[in-house]
Design a protein around this motif. Structure first.
Motif, short mmCIF file in Angstrom:
data_model
loop_
_atom_site.label_atom_id
_atom_site.label_comp_id
_atom_site.label_asym_id
_atom_site.label_seq_id
_atom_site.Cartn_x
_atom_site.Cartn_y
_atom_site.Cartn_z
N THR A 292 -45.72 -1.88 -45.36
CA THR A 292 -44.27 -1.78 -45.23
C THR A 292 -43.62 -1.72 -46.61
OG1 THR A 292 -44.22 -4.19 -45.02
CG2 THR A 292 -44.12 -2.90 -43.00
N GLY A 293 -42.36 -1.29 -46.63
CA GLY A 293 -41.68 -1.05 -47.90
C GLY A 293 -41.63 0.44 -48.15
N GLY A 294 -40.72 0.87 -48.99
CA GLY A 294 -40.59 2.29 -49.29
C GLY A 294 -40.10 3.06 -48.08
N LYS A 295 -40.77 4.19 -47.77
CA LYS A 295 -40.33 5.06 -46.69
C LYS A 295 -40.48 4.41 -45.32
CE LYS A 295 -41.31 9.40 -49.14
NZ LYS A 295 -42.08 10.67 -49.11
N LYS A 296 -41.42 3.47 -45.18
CA LYS A 296 -41.65 2.86 -43.87
C LYS A 296 -40.61 1.80 -43.53
CE LYS A 296 -46.56 3.69 -43.16
NZ LYS A 296 -47.88 3.09 -42.93
N ASN A 304 -42.09 2.79 -36.87
CA ASN A 304 -43.19 3.07 -37.79
C ASN A 304 -44.54 2.53 -37.34
OD1 ASN A 304 -43.26 0.29 -38.40
ND2 ASN A 304 -41.92 0.53 -40.17
N ILE A 305 -44.58 1.80 -36.23
CA ILE A 305 -45.84 1.14 -35.87
C ILE A 305 -46.96 2.12 -35.56
CG2 ILE A 305 -45.30 0.89 -33.40
CD1 ILE A 305 -46.68 -1.94 -33.69
N ASP A 306 -46.66 3.30 -35.03
CA ASP A 306 -47.71 4.27 -34.73
C ASP A 306 -48.39 4.80 -35.99
OD1 ASP A 306 -47.41 4.03 -32.02
OD2 ASP A 306 -46.13 5.80 -31.81
N SER A 307 -47.77 4.64 -37.14
CA SER A 307 -48.40 5.09 -38.39
C SER A 307 -49.58 4.19 -38.79
CB SER A 307 -47.38 5.11 -39.53
OG SER A 307 -46.94 3.80 -39.85
N PHE A 308 -49.76 3.06 -38.08
CA PHE A 308 -50.86 2.15 -38.39
C PHE A 308 -52.04 2.32 -37.43
CE2 PHE A 308 -47.00 -0.01 -39.91
CZ PHE A 308 -47.35 -0.21 -41.25
N ILE A 309 -52.00 3.32 -36.57
CA ILE A 309 -53.10 3.54 -35.63
C ILE A 309 -54.39 3.84 -36.38
CG2 ILE A 309 -53.98 5.09 -33.82
CD1 ILE A 309 -51.13 5.38 -32.81
N ASN A 310 -55.48 3.13 -36.03
CA ASN A 310 -56.83 3.28 -36.58
C ASN A 310 -56.91 2.92 -38.06
OD1 ASN A 310 -57.90 4.07 -34.13
ND2 ASN A 310 -57.62 6.25 -34.54
N CYS A 311 -55.92 2.23 -38.61
CA CYS A 311 -55.99 1.79 -40.01
C CYS A 311 -57.00 0.64 -40.13
CB CYS A 311 -54.63 1.33 -40.51
SG CYS A 311 -53.38 2.63 -40.51
N THR A 312 -57.85 0.70 -41.14
CA THR A 312 -58.78 -0.40 -41.41
C THR A 312 -58.38 -1.19 -42.65
OG1 THR A 312 -60.24 1.07 -42.67
CG2 THR A 312 -60.70 0.80 -40.31
N THR A 313 -57.66 -0.55 -43.58
CA THR A 313 -57.20 -1.22 -44.79
C THR A 313 -55.72 -0.92 -44.98
OG1 THR A 313 -59.36 -1.04 -45.86
CG2 THR A 313 -57.48 -1.43 -47.29
N VAL A 322 -37.27 -10.13 -38.04
CA VAL A 322 -36.56 -10.12 -36.76
C VAL A 322 -35.99 -8.75 -36.45
CG1 VAL A 322 -34.36 -10.89 -37.77
CG2 VAL A 322 -34.88 -11.37 -35.34
N THR A 323 -35.59 -8.00 -37.47
CA THR A 323 -35.04 -6.65 -37.24
C THR A 323 -36.10 -5.67 -36.76
OG1 THR A 323 -35.33 -6.20 -39.60
CG2 THR A 323 -33.13 -6.90 -38.87
N GLY A 324 -37.38 -6.01 -36.98
CA GLY A 324 -38.46 -5.17 -36.48
C GLY A 324 -38.90 -5.59 -35.10
N ILE A 325 -39.04 -6.89 -34.88
CA ILE A 325 -39.53 -7.40 -33.59
C ILE A 325 -38.48 -7.24 -32.50
CG2 ILE A 325 -40.35 -9.44 -32.38
CD1 ILE A 325 -42.38 -8.28 -34.37
N LYS A 326 -37.22 -7.64 -32.80
CA LYS A 326 -36.17 -7.60 -31.78
C LYS A 326 -35.28 -6.37 -31.87
CE LYS A 326 -36.04 -12.59 -31.09
NZ LYS A 326 -35.20 -13.80 -31.00
N PRO A 338 -44.38 -5.56 -27.49
CA PRO A 338 -45.47 -6.43 -27.96
C PRO A 338 -46.86 -5.81 -27.81
CG PRO A 338 -43.87 -7.71 -26.71
CD PRO A 338 -43.49 -6.27 -26.54
N GLU A 339 -47.06 -4.98 -26.77
CA GLU A 339 -48.37 -4.35 -26.57
C GLU A 339 -48.75 -3.46 -27.76
OE1 GLU A 339 -50.84 -4.37 -24.05
OE2 GLU A 339 -49.83 -6.27 -23.69
N LYS A 340 -47.74 -2.91 -28.42
CA LYS A 340 -48.00 -2.03 -29.57
C LYS A 340 -48.66 -2.77 -30.73
CE LYS A 340 -46.25 2.24 -28.95
NZ LYS A 340 -46.92 3.49 -29.38
N LEU A 341 -48.47 -4.07 -30.81
CA LEU A 341 -49.05 -4.84 -31.92
C LEU A 341 -50.57 -4.83 -31.88
CD1 LEU A 341 -46.57 -7.84 -32.00
CD2 LEU A 341 -46.86 -6.10 -33.78
N LYS A 342 -51.16 -4.50 -30.72
CA LYS A 342 -52.62 -4.43 -30.63
C LYS A 342 -53.20 -3.34 -31.54
CE LYS A 342 -52.84 -6.24 -25.92
NZ LYS A 342 -53.22 -5.96 -24.49
N ILE A 343 -52.34 -2.46 -32.03
CA ILE A 343 -52.76 -1.44 -33.00
C ILE A 343 -53.43 -2.09 -34.20
CG2 ILE A 343 -51.80 0.15 -34.74
CD1 ILE A 343 -49.89 1.15 -32.55
N PHE A 344 -53.00 -3.30 -34.58
CA PHE A 344 -53.51 -3.95 -35.79
C PHE A 344 -54.90 -4.57 -35.60
CE2 PHE A 344 -48.90 -3.91 -36.51
CZ PHE A 344 -48.88 -3.29 -37.75
#
Length: 586
Positions: A292-296, A304-313, A322-326, A338-344
């Motif tokens: 996070t930070g910058g463009k994200k 932006n959460i879909d940009s973390f799909i299959n990330c290992t590092t 709170v502005t991201g969660i709620k 909340p289901e989207k957090l499983k991406i991590f």
């Protein structure tokens, strides 16, 4: 490749193909005017893909020395040779002669020749004599008027080469250098030959190894008759198209026994002994993503959460605010599912130079732990900052951390505060995590853990570590949340004992106490150990056959060895014994 500027296109073709003998890939000749000098194409003997000749005005195809089209890729999925629309609209120039006087083999795919206004004899060529696959399409249509004279001249020329199927003895598999049954080409020849040896071929059916046509290049592994194992072959070569090479060209990597431009899916590029190779990934292949930070933006959110799909590092920080969660109504960002957090769950490492590496200051109310980061192993920075590596604060739903794989915090400090329901955190041996790899002068870390649920209340309600955990503590309830195990572990879960003497699949224990399965070729033993290690040579007894010290499912048959091909047979004692030296196929 066609450019808008015909002069530029011509110069580029000349630069690419001048002096070329083997085209690795497809050859496309298009938009050449009748006045162009195409002699730079005369050296081409072989094309591994397809040939497309289209929209040209020259009189004769400039490929007089072409012998073989391999057809590893096909034009429109069917054709190894396509000659189309080669004439000048409302003019007198166009293709009149194919000129393929040495083409005698198309290994895969068919032929398509249509709408060449001045080409007259293409239908009279016996293409089935050249095309190997009898089911391949040969489409000849809408060309110039047929001319018996031109067709006879071309066929007569092919016959004079004495290499076509029509003049060879039946024993010769369609390729010969004379009409006698003793004048057959070697079985590895393609396109004819001038003698019986594998070095006499005009081209190779499979691979060219330093001038000899062979069914395969010298393999990377060969069977060692003394150790009974496949070992690295010091004389190995790699397939580069139809050529065997000792080293892959620059910008290519080794994948098994082949040179490839990039590693296939499921493999990653590594360097071993100065050589770039493709190796299978353990699970997901490494994928670096910016944090996070910058463009994200400053927090993980629904946008932006879909940009973390299959990330290992994660390169940088991960902030959960709170502005991201709620959600953020001002920026029109919806609440995060909340289901989207499983991406991590794919993230194994967080690294970077920010003040916070993993900062959790808001979390879904329906989630009681941080188990979406259950595979996170390392939090480490590349530069020294006075900030925190891990910050978890004011999460009212949090009952345990659930960071079951976290073993290393290389730099920075830990701040866990104001989580009113949080237990287990005070059991963790944080010193062990900090000391794993930290430099000695940086081992004194600031650990600030305060104002969470009192340890006494947690213990009174049974929120304590599983009995299988060691004194290093745990991240949450159950034997799979231990920082380390009191006895043994299996797949990340602590167990009282490995399956040394019981179970369908027996085990052995590593020096670290990890239960690992015996090799599949080990025979299960009753009342005693089945194996002492992971290898097929570490079995107490073999389930099928034994080759030297190794348990095997079958004896080596047709395996490349240092002095030729190895064949063995199973004896009555279920041991692999070498076949007699006079045996050629087992």
């Amino acid at each position: 490749i066609v450019t808008r500027n015909l002069d530029e296109h011509y110069k580029m073709m000349q630069q690419i193909y001048n002096g070329c003998e083997i085209v690795m890939g497809n050859l496309e000749i298009s938009q050449m005017e009748h006045s162009r000098n195409l002699s730079f194409l005369q050296s081409i003997r072989e094309v591994t893909g397809y040939i497309l000749i289209g929209l040209n005005q020259f009189t004769r195809l400039p490929l007089p020395n072409l012998r073989v089209i391999r057809g590893t890729t096909l034009y429109k999925g069917h054709y190894a040779l396509a000659v189309v629309l080669n004439y000048q609209r409302d003019g007198q120039y166009g293709l009149r002669e194919l000129g393929l006087t040495h083409l005698t083999e198309i290994l895969e795919g068919g032929v398509s020749i249509f709408e060449n206004k001045f080409l007259s004899y293409a239908p009279q060529v016996n293409w089935q004599d050249i095309v190997r696959d009898p089911a391949a399409k040969v489409v000849i249509s809408d060309n110039g008027p047929q001319s018996d004279q031109h067709g006879l001249e071309f066929v007569t020329l092919l016959l004079s080469l004495s290499v076509t199927k029509t003049v060879c003895a039946p024993q010769c598999n369609g390729r010969c250098f004379g009409r006698s049954p003793s004048e057959c080409c070697h079985i590895e020849c393609a396109g004819g030959c001038n003698g019986p040896l594998d070095t006499d071929c005009f081209a190779c059916k499979n691979f060219n190894n330093s001038g000899s046509c062979v069914p395969q290049c010298p393999q990377t592994l060969i069977y060692n008759m003394h150790t009974f194992k496949l070992e690295l072959n010091p004389n190995a070569k790699y397939q580069y198209g139809s050529i065997c090479v000792a080293q892959c060209p620059t910008n290519f990597v080794v994948d098994g026994s082949s040179c490839v431009s990039s590693c296939p899916s499921g493999k990653k590029e590594v360097e071993e002994s100065g050589m770039k190779k493709c190796k299978p990934c353990e699970g997901l292949c490494p994928k670096d993503c910016s944090g996070t930070g910058g463009k994200k933006g400053q927090t993980v959110d629904a946008n932006n959460i879909d940009s973390f799909i299959n990330c290992t590092t994660i390169q940088g920080s991960l902030h959960f605010l709170v502005t991201g969660i709620k959600g953020d109504s001002y920026k029109k960002v919806p609440a995060l599912d909340p289901e989207k957090l499983k991406i991590f769950r794919t993230v194994r490492e967080i690294t970077g130079t920010s003040v916070y590496f993993l900062s959790i200051q808001s979390w879904p109310e329906s989630m009681s732990d941080l188990s979406v980061f259950s595979n996170l192993q390392t939090i480490q920075g590349r530069k020294l900052y006075r900030g925190y590596s891990l910050l978890v604060m004011r999460i009212p739903s949090l009952t345990s951390l659930g960071l079951r794989s976290l073993r290393i915090i290389n730099e920075g400090s830990v701040y866990i505060s104001e989580n009113k329901k949080l237990c287990y955190h005070d059991t963790i041996n944080w010193t062990r995590i900090f000391n794993s790899r930290s430099r000695p002068q940086r081992r004194q870390k600031h650990i600030e853990i305060k104002n969470n649920r009192p340890q006494g209340q947690c213990a009174a309600e049974g929120h304590v570590c599983d009995p299988m955990c060691s004194s290093d503590g745990c991240w949450g309830p159950g034997p799979n949340q231990c920082l380390s195990c009191k006895n043994f572990s299996r797949g990340g879960t602590c167990v009282p004992q490995c399956m040394f003497l019981t179970g369908e699949r027996r085990e052995f224990a590593t020096p670290e106490g990890e239960c690992m399965p015996c090799h599949s070729e080990c025979a299960v033993q009753e009342g005693k150990l089945t194996c002492i290690g992971p290898g097929a040579d570490e079995c107490v007894a073999c389930a099928s056959l034994q080759d030297g010290p190794h348990c095997v499912s079958s004896c080596p048959e047709g395996v490349m060895g240092g002095e030729g091909i190895i064949f063995k047979y199973p004896s009555k004692q279920r041991r692999c014994e070498p076949c007699h030296s006079n045996c050629t196929k087992g």
